[in-house]
Design a protein around this motif. Sequence first.
Motif: not given
Length: 280
Positions: A28-30, A123-126, A189-192, A267-268
């Motif tokens: 919900x937050x994301x 957070x990443x999974x959501x 790529x953004x997370x990396x 990559x994720x």
Amino acid sequence: MTAAPATAAHPGPGPAIDGRAGFGNVISSEWLKIRTVRSTFWTLVTLFAGSAVITLLICLAAADSYAKDLAAGKPDSADIVLVGLAFVGQIAAYVLGVMTISAEYSTGGIRTTLTAMPRRTEILVAKAILLAVMVFVIGLATAFLCFYLGNIPLRAKHVNVNLSYPGATRAIFGSALYLAGLSLFGLAMGFLLRHTAGAITIGLALIFIIGNLVQLIPGSVGRWLFKVMPGNAGGQVTAFGETDRHADKAFAPWTGFTVFLIEVVVLLIVGALLFERRDA
């Protein structure tokens, strides 16, 4: 008469509060963050409208030569009815994926996010789930719109592409799946890299430039690298025609898409590991 002194109330401990937010709260937050950011809206508008307009314009310009090529017996290129997705749509989907996380780093909002939800992997999974579903739905609508608009000038020349054309249905749904995959590629790529311009530049270079340049490497190494590059592997599912059309140069559509998904998942996972270890 003397009033009795007031006794200060000392409230006892209240009911226990469970402060652990569930994964539904994270979703919900994301979702609130994604849908209220202006860049999300405009990027999706670009994906939808830009792809449709480019497809219509290119089909208008190429309808006559397309009809002449078919009359001359040359191999057709039915992919033209989805040409806008191959350029504007793919770029927009990838950029949206990058900005879904990199914008939080650039504004410092990631610190607020991690304060409210310290379980970083969730957070990443959501983000990944919401992004993939959103881009798939918009991508599918865009693919059908492009297919319809692209056929308008082709129909005037009696060379329109029907849904019964070999691979047409796969190409339409595959385009939506590939766009969703590209958005996840951008998210990874953004997370990396945690830097918007860097992630966008490197990712688009891998998809559109390096993916083609590696075939210049001689021998089997060059052929293998060409096959496994993200844009080449994943993009096969968006092509019309028989599944073995480019079997000598690239994977079959679903094989290539599977390879692409494996690359994105890897990559994720790496992004999740770094996200857990690095400071905000």
